[in-house]
Scaffold this motif. Structure first.
Motif, PDB file in Angstrom:
ATOM      1  N   MET A   1      51.499  71.298  52.607  1.00 56.67           N
ATOM      2  CA  MET A   1      52.568  71.229  51.440  1.00 56.67           C
ATOM      3  C   MET A   1      51.800  72.326  50.302  1.00 56.67           C
ATOM      4  SD  MET A   1      54.245  68.422  49.044  1.00 56.67           S
ATOM      5  CE  MET A   1      52.784  67.669  48.309  1.00 56.67           C
ATOM      6  N   ALA A   2      50.644  72.118  50.093  1.00 58.27           N
ATOM      7  CA  ALA A   2      49.757  73.394  49.227  1.00 58.27           C
ATOM      8  C   ALA A   2      50.038  74.540  49.728  1.00 58.27           C
ATOM      9  CB  ALA A   2      48.361  72.480  49.054  1.00 58.27           C
TER      10      ALA A   2
ATOM     11  N   CYS B   1      63.770  67.502  58.277  1.00 63.61           N
ATOM     12  CA  CYS B   1      64.422  66.590  59.366  1.00 63.61           C
ATOM     13  C   CYS B   1      63.789  66.661  60.589  1.00 63.61           C
ATOM     14  CB  CYS B   1      65.946  67.074  59.348  1.00 63.61           C
ATOM     15  SG  CYS B   1      66.963  66.576  58.216  1.00 63.61           S
ATOM     16  N   LEU B   2      63.408  67.802  61.131  1.00 65.17           N
ATOM     17  CA  LEU B   2      62.660  68.050  62.310  1.00 65.17           C
ATOM     18  C   LEU B   2      61.397  67.263  62.452  1.00 65.17           C
ATOM     19  CD1 LEU B   2      62.546  69.555  65.259  1.00 65.17           C
ATOM     20  CD2 LEU B   2      61.571  71.399  64.139  1.00 65.17           C
ATOM     21  N   GLY B   3      60.556  67.345  61.301  1.00 65.63           N
ATOM     22  CA  GLY B   3      59.268  66.877  61.146  1.00 65.63           C
ATOM     23  C   GLY B   3      59.389  65.229  61.251  1.00 65.63           C
ATOM     24  N   VAL B   4      60.266  64.596  60.588  1.00 64.37           N
ATOM     25  CA  VAL B   4      60.489  63.418  60.403  1.00 64.37           C
ATOM     26  C   VAL B   4      60.884  62.764  62.023  1.00 64.37           C
ATOM     27  CG1 VAL B   4      61.895  61.156  59.659  1.00 64.37           C
ATOM     28  CG2 VAL B   4      60.960  63.306  58.078  1.00 64.37           C
TER      29      VAL B   4
ATOM     30  N   TRP C   1      49.129  63.649  68.100  1.00 66.83           N
ATOM     31  CA  TRP C   1      49.500  65.198  67.952  1.00 66.83           C
ATOM     32  C   TRP C   1      50.882  65.386  67.612  1.00 66.83           C
ATOM     33  CZ3 TRP C   1      45.904  68.546  66.488  1.00 66.83           C
ATOM     34  CH2 TRP C   1      44.602  68.206  67.081  1.00 66.83           C
ATOM     35  N   PRO C   2      51.911  64.517  68.280  1.00 63.84           N
ATOM     36  CA  PRO C   2      53.211  64.612  67.671  1.00 63.84           C
ATOM     37  C   PRO C   2      53.570  64.268  66.203  1.00 63.84           C
ATOM     38  CG  PRO C   2      53.376  63.859  69.707  1.00 63.84           C
ATOM     39  CD  PRO C   2      51.839  63.778  69.303  1.00 63.84           C
ATOM     40  N   ALA C   3      52.630  63.205  65.709  1.00 64.72           N
ATOM     41  CA  ALA C   3      52.771  62.922  64.417  1.00 64.72           C
ATOM     42  C   ALA C   3      52.256  63.823  63.492  1.00 64.72           C
ATOM     43  CB  ALA C   3      51.977  61.320  64.197  1.00 64.72           C
TER      44      ALA C   3
ATOM     45  N   LEU D   1      55.207  69.803  59.513  1.00 66.05           N
ATOM     46  CA  LEU D   1      56.703  70.301  59.266  1.00 66.05           C
ATOM     47  C   LEU D   1      57.196  69.731  57.992  1.00 66.05           C
ATOM     48  CD1 LEU D   1      58.021  70.318  62.622  1.00 66.05           C
ATOM     49  CD2 LEU D   1      57.222  72.171  61.584  1.00 66.05           C
ATOM     50  N   VAL D   2      56.893  68.485  57.530  1.00 65.47           N
ATOM     51  CA  VAL D   2      57.239  67.788  56.548  1.00 65.47           C
ATOM     52  C   VAL D   2      56.793  68.326  55.421  1.00 65.47           C
ATOM     53  CG1 VAL D   2      57.492  65.562  55.073  1.00 65.47           C
ATOM     54  CG2 VAL D   2      58.010  65.673  57.763  1.00 65.47           C
ATOM     55  N   GLY D   3      55.527  68.608  55.411  1.00 62.49           N
ATOM     56  CA  GLY D   3      54.710  69.097  54.269  1.00 62.49           C
ATOM     57  C   GLY D   3      55.332  70.586  53.762  1.00 62.49           C
ATOM     58  N   ILE D   4      55.599  71.426  55.163  1.00 69.40           N
ATOM     59  CA  ILE D   4      56.231  72.702  54.633  1.00 69.40           C
ATOM     60  C   ILE D   4      57.431  72.737  53.902  1.00 69.40           C
ATOM     61  CG2 ILE D   4      56.797  74.827  55.895  1.00 69.40           C
ATOM     62  CD1 ILE D   4      54.536  74.439  57.997  1.00 69.40           C
TER      63      ILE D   4
END
Length: 382
Positions: free
Chosen positions: A247-248, A275-278, A288-290, A296-299
């Motif tokens: 996110m940073a 959505c994809l990350g969650v 690794w998937p987590a 992805l959620v951070g981005i």
């Protein structure tokens, strides 16, 4: 050094400290849950203190931004924030803990409005967008806060030593930067807060930050618990750390990305990444998937709130301070209401299923953001 540059550095310090303090609190929630022997629903009830406190702070923050230069409520609220963080750390019973959390949310409410009001006003002195970099520093502060927490948890440093030390350190830095902040930024127009719903553009922006903040707030408060209880990782702050890193990094690049592809498209891309990350972390609750899901959620969430604050600052009805105050109400309610909702859903179903709340919130960002830009175009044509 130019005055504007000094003001930017000073304000950047406050954004950094805000993220540092918030992540310090959030990363220690699993310790608080364990120390007071709380189940998910009880932890949800405890976290509900924060949105209640934030709502109580609404009329106070609106009055302060219209009455004073933003730097004055900024420093006063930070003093209260540091004191409340210290109280959370040393609390040995639920009453003291609730008082500390209440004051923490109340002061954070006023602090965030004053800080973002400064950023919107200071933006006018620069040709290129700088809002994203401020929020990037907030995330960087959050990143270093959780990194420090991870180290201290590993070293078995107790919370009653950790939180007061952070409070004292950040208060010293805040006091040092205060004299360099932007002065005389009180607006003389658009400061009147009318009861009832705001105009449509402001209301849409409020809904956008509400939905984004549900995901952001939920990830802050539950990512550690998720990694501990679902992914079964002993170093439970790792998920939060990865989320904050990406996110940073994304926020430092968000200004350039927005200038290149435009805000309208960026909202769609951001929501899709969340959505994809969650989905990834729910369907494949392994290390690794987590980790990839948290990335992805951070981005995805990185640019949403900075973009929305910038749009609010250009309101034709409200002053920047008042517009920020209004939509921050939505943002803080979302950020602080999301964690209790996750707790209740986790208690009814399980923690993994409760993360669907973040998927739904991100998905709703797409139609609401499109409604805002449609309304904006209609207003221009009129």
């Amino acid at each position: 050094m130019k005055t504007e540059t000094q003001q930017r550095i000073a304000l950047s310090t406050y954004f950094f400290l805000s993220g540092f303090c918030f992540s310090t609190w959030a990363s220690r929630i699993p310790n608080i849950k364990m120390a007071f022997d709380l189940n998910e629903a009880e932890l949800g009830n405890l976290l509900m203190v924060m949105p209640i406190s934030s709502l109580i702070g609404l009329p106070v923050s609106g009055w302060l931004v219209s009455r004073f230069e933003s730097r004055h409520p900024l420093i006063v609220s930070f003093i209260l924030l540091a004191a409340s963080l210290c109280l959370i750390g040393i609390a040995d019973n639920l009453i003291l803990l609730i008082v500390g959390i209440f004051c923490f949310a109340f002061s954070m409410r006023i602090f965030n409005i004053a800080m973002n009001t400064q950023s919107i006003t200071l933006q006018k002195a620069f040709k290129r967008k700088i809002i994203g970099s401020f929020h990037g520093l907030w995330s960087t502060g959050g990143l270093l806060g959780v990194a420090l927490s991870t180290l201290l948890v590993k070293l078995n440093i107790p919370i009653y030593q950790h939180l007061p030390a952070v409070a004292i350190f950040t208060l010293i830095l805040a006091s040092t930067a205060f004299s360099f902040l932007l002065k005389k930024d009180r607006s003389t127009q658009g400061n009147k807060l009318r009861l009832g719903k705001p105009d449509k553009p402001t209301m849409y922006l409020g809904f956008i930050v509400f939905l984004a903040a549900i995901t952001e707030g939920g990830m802050f408060d539950w990512s550690g618990v998720y990694f501990k209880e679902v992914v079964n990782e002993d170093v439970f702050t790792l998920g939060y750390l990865i989320f904050m890193v990406f996110m940073a990094l994304s926020r430092f690049f968000s200004d350039r990305i927005v200038e290149r592809i435009g805000m309208e498209r960026n909202y769609i891309i951001s929501a899709s990444l969340v959505c994809l990350g969650v989905l990834l972390m729910i369907v494949f609750p392994y290390f690794w998937p987590a980790i990839i899901g948290f990335c992805l959620v951070g981005i995805g969430v990185a640019a949403v709130i900075p973009m929305t604050f910038l749009l609010a600052g250009s309101s034709t009805k409200y002053s920047p301070g008042m517009a920020i105050s209004i939509i921050t109400t939505y943002a803080i309610v979302g950020m602080l209401l999301g964690p209790p909702l996750v707790g209740y859903l986790a208690h009814i179903f399980n923690l993994k299923i409760s993360f669907i709340l973040f998927f739904t919130s991100a998905l709703m960002l797409i139609p609401i953001s499109q409604l805002f830009f449609k309304q904006k175009k209609e207003n221009i044509q009129e």
